[in-house]
Design an enzyme around this catalytic site. Structure first.
Site, mmCIF file in Angstrom:
data_model
loop_
_atom_site.group_PDB
_atom_site.id
_atom_site.type_symbol
_atom_site.label_atom_id
_atom_site.label_comp_id
_atom_site.label_asym_id
_atom_site.label_seq_id
_atom_site.Cartn_x
_atom_site.Cartn_y
_atom_site.Cartn_z
ATOM 1 N N GLU A 1 7.500 11.809 3.639
ATOM 2 C CA GLU A 1 7.389 12.654 2.438
ATOM 3 C C GLU A 1 5.952 13.126 2.351
ATOM 4 O O GLU A 1 5.232 13.146 3.365
ATOM 5 C CB GLU A 1 7.837 11.884 1.199
ATOM 6 C CG GLU A 1 7.024 10.626 0.924
ATOM 7 C CD GLU A 1 7.363 9.971 -0.412
ATOM 8 O OE1 GLU A 1 7.992 10.598 -1.279
ATOM 9 O OE2 GLU A 1 6.936 8.818 -0.600
ATOM 10 N N ARG B 1 -7.050 -14.263 -14.965
ATOM 11 C CA ARG B 1 -6.525 -13.457 -13.858
ATOM 12 C C ARG B 1 -5.824 -14.359 -12.845
ATOM 13 O O ARG B 1 -6.378 -15.363 -12.396
ATOM 14 C CB ARG B 1 -7.719 -12.761 -13.192
ATOM 15 C CG ARG B 1 -7.371 -11.781 -12.127
ATOM 16 C CD ARG B 1 -8.653 -11.301 -11.481
ATOM 17 N NE ARG B 1 -8.432 -10.085 -10.717
ATOM 18 C CZ ARG B 1 -7.930 -10.052 -9.491
ATOM 19 N NH1 ARG B 1 -7.588 -11.170 -8.894
ATOM 20 N NH2 ARG B 1 -7.776 -8.900 -8.870
ATOM 21 N N LYS C 1 8.197 3.704 -8.094
ATOM 22 C CA LYS C 1 7.200 4.642 -8.633
ATOM 23 C C LYS C 1 6.149 3.821 -9.368
ATOM 24 O O LYS C 1 6.235 3.578 -10.571
ATOM 25 C CB LYS C 1 7.869 5.678 -9.555
ATOM 26 C CG LYS C 1 6.990 6.909 -9.737
ATOM 27 C CD LYS C 1 7.758 8.103 -10.237
ATOM 28 C CE LYS C 1 6.845 9.263 -10.567
ATOM 29 N NZ LYS C 1 6.199 9.907 -9.435
ATOM 30 N N TYR D 1 5.375 3.974 -13.345
ATOM 31 C CA TYR D 1 5.197 5.160 -14.179
ATOM 32 C C TYR D 1 6.283 6.178 -13.917
ATOM 33 O O TYR D 1 7.064 6.035 -12.979
ATOM 34 C CB TYR D 1 3.801 5.768 -13.985
ATOM 35 C CG TYR D 1 3.624 6.611 -12.731
ATOM 36 C CD1 TYR D 1 3.555 6.020 -11.470
ATOM 37 C CD2 TYR D 1 3.530 7.996 -12.799
ATOM 38 C CE1 TYR D 1 3.388 6.794 -10.326
ATOM 39 C CE2 TYR D 1 3.354 8.771 -11.663
ATOM 40 C CZ TYR D 1 3.285 8.165 -10.433
ATOM 41 O OH TYR D 1 3.132 8.931 -9.306
ATOM 42 N N ARG E 1 15.242 6.140 -13.431
ATOM 43 C CA ARG E 1 14.365 5.727 -12.325
ATOM 44 C C ARG E 1 13.266 4.785 -12.819
ATOM 45 O O ARG E 1 12.858 3.856 -12.113
ATOM 46 C CB ARG E 1 13.770 6.947 -11.620
ATOM 47 C CG ARG E 1 13.031 6.560 -10.345
ATOM 48 C CD ARG E 1 12.584 7.755 -9.531
ATOM 49 N NE ARG E 1 11.635 8.580 -10.249
ATOM 50 C CZ ARG E 1 11.183 9.755 -9.803
ATOM 51 N NH1 ARG E 1 11.598 10.240 -8.647
ATOM 52 N NH2 ARG E 1 10.314 10.448 -10.508
ATOM 53 N N LEU F 1 9.915 8.144 -2.070
ATOM 54 C CA LEU F 1 10.350 8.084 -3.467
ATOM 55 C C LEU F 1 11.628 8.923 -3.591
ATOM 56 O O LEU F 1 11.667 10.064 -3.106
ATOM 57 C CB LEU F 1 9.260 8.675 -4.375
ATOM 58 C CG LEU F 1 9.580 8.541 -5.859
ATOM 59 C CD1 LEU F 1 9.309 7.114 -6.331
ATOM 60 C CD2 LEU F 1 8.773 9.518 -6.679
ATOM 61 N N HIS G 1 -2.720 -13.939 -9.588
ATOM 62 C CA HIS G 1 -1.763 -13.075 -8.881
ATOM 63 C C HIS G 1 -0.316 -13.313 -9.332
ATOM 64 O O HIS G 1 0.474 -12.387 -9.382
ATOM 65 C CB HIS G 1 -1.821 -13.325 -7.368
ATOM 66 C CG HIS G 1 -2.937 -12.610 -6.673
ATOM 67 N ND1 HIS G 1 -4.252 -12.793 -6.994
ATOM 68 C CD2 HIS G 1 -2.926 -11.712 -5.662
ATOM 69 C CE1 HIS G 1 -5.007 -12.036 -6.216
ATOM 70 N NE2 HIS G 1 -4.225 -11.361 -5.405
HETATM 71 N N1 PDD Z 1 5.020 12.838 -7.948
HETATM 72 N N2 PDD Z 1 7.157 11.505 -3.547
HETATM 73 C C1 PDD Z 1 6.010 11.110 -4.137
HETATM 74 C C2 PDD Z 1 5.091 10.218 -3.395
HETATM 75 C C3 PDD Z 1 5.715 11.546 -5.443
HETATM 76 O O1 PDD Z 1 4.590 11.120 -6.037
HETATM 77 C C4 PDD Z 1 6.597 12.434 -6.100
HETATM 78 C C5 PDD Z 1 6.326 12.943 -7.483
HETATM 79 C C6 PDD Z 1 7.780 12.827 -5.436
HETATM 80 C C7 PDD Z 1 8.790 13.739 -6.080
HETATM 81 O O2 PDD Z 1 9.500 13.080 -7.099
HETATM 82 P P1 PDD Z 1 10.112 13.896 -8.325
HETATM 83 O O3 PDD Z 1 10.872 15.021 -7.755
HETATM 84 O O4 PDD Z 1 10.986 12.919 -9.008
HETATM 85 O O5 PDD Z 1 8.953 14.348 -9.174
HETATM 86 C C8 PDD Z 1 8.011 12.333 -4.167
HETATM 87 C C9 PDD Z 1 4.739 13.165 -9.322
HETATM 88 C C10 PDD Z 1 4.892 14.588 -9.651
HETATM 89 C C11 PDD Z 1 3.412 12.571 -9.738
HETATM 90 O O6 PDD Z 1 3.197 11.427 -9.383
HETATM 91 O O7 PDD Z 1 2.617 13.193 -10.450
#
Ligand code: PDD
Length: 286
Positions: free
Chosen positions: A178, A99, A146, A31, A50, A202, A101
């Site tokens: 993070e 289903r 992501k 996403y 990304r 991320l 894997h």
């Molecule tokens: N989340 N790390 C994680 C685990 C995140 O979920 C996010 C962003 C970031 C920051 O990434 P960016 O600057 O590209 O938004 C770092 C978004 C906001 C979300 O999942 O809603």
């Protein structure tokens, strides 16, 4: 409400997602979140890049080109009439039955969905900051993707909420990585420290923007690992993400931090970030 479903813009009520969609069964999908200011997307190309990079990392074949996705989400934004908000798009590996894997054959089409909701800038929190806790990073080892399987992240966020905090700052063996839904950085003696990109975090797009700001402002940025002890000894701490921008931290566990004091580097980054928004999306009314 109009949404994106299966490459089209449809009424939300029209959406039909099969229970054997791999997103539902396995969390097999990716996403993106893109911020909207003044009816315009902020850092659009970086997010689309990304999205494709995440797809590539899980060997998911995109049916659409980057440009086709941009056209579709731009049409949705226009249709929504939303001025300030967030677009969420998801791509799952599609509906494969029975289903299994194993990745399905090439004729199973990935499914694209997306929606936009209004979300104002949190002006108050941007001034007062957020409360955080430190907790162990319990997630897997491919945090650079992501992906929609966010169980680890939501368990960590829930942990923060149980402690009346807004965000969980994560560590692996006392090395800060993070947060549950944002990146984190510290300021110490006039320099910024943040965990390097790689498989443990991320690669934040907001981070790219503030890193460029720091460069313009001649503030050194060290992308290097630091410990939870360094975190507690920091002059300032901030989180960054598409939705929260450059967010000061006013508390880590039981330790308080004074937020946006004079000479605050976080404040200078916030001001520069706002200039960047204005340059891309026009003047902000709030
Ligand atoms: N989340 N790390 C994680 C685990 C995140 O979920 C996010 C962003 C970031 C920051 O990434 P960016 O600057 O590209 O938004 C770092 C978004 C906001 C979300 O999942 O809603």
């Amino acid at each position: 409400m109009k949404v994106i479903w299966d490459n089209k813009i449809v009424d939300r009520e029209e959406v039909k997602i099969d229970f054997e969609d791999r997103g539902y069964q396995f969390g097999d999908g990716i996403y993106e979140v893109i911020r909207i200011y003044n009816h315009m997307y902020f850092c659009l190309d970086d997010h689309i890049d990304r999205f494709f990079s995440s797809a590539n990392k899980i060997e998911m074949n995109m049916l659409q080109s980057k440009n086709e996705i941009k056209i579709l989400i731009t049409a949705l934004l226009k249709e929504s009439g939303i001025k300030t908000g967030n677009l969420y798009i998801q791509m799952t590996r599609g509906n494969a039955s029975p289903r299994d894997h194993t990745y399905p054959s090439q004729d199973v089409k990935p499914l694209l969905t997306g929606s936009i909701t209004t979300a104002e800038r949190n002006l108050e929190q941007l001034q007062t900051g957020i409360k955080t806790i430190i907790t162990e990073d319990i997630r897997w080892l491919k945090c650079d993707i992501k992906m929609i399987s966010l169980l680890g992240n939501i368990m960590l966020k829930h942990e923060a909420h149980k402690h009346n905090a807004d965000e969980a700052i994560l560590h692996r063996d006392q090395t800060v990585t993070e947060c549950s839904s944002s990146n984190v950085a510290i300021v110490k003696d006039g320099a910024i420290y943040t965990h390097p990109d790689g498989n443990l975090i991320l690669p934040g797009i907001t981070k790219v923007v503030w890193r460029n700001c720091a460069k313009k402002l001649n503030i050194p940025v060290y992308e290097q690992a630091y410990s939870t002890a360094d975190l507690l000894k920091a002059d300032e701490v901030f989180c960054s993400s598409t939705t929260i921008e450059i967010m000061p931290v006013n508390q880590v566990d039981s330790q308080s931090f004074t937020v946006l004091k004079s000479n605050s580097i976080v404040k200078r980054l916030q001001e520069c970030y706002k200039v960047e928004i204005v340059q891309q999306c026009g003047k902000l009314t709030n």
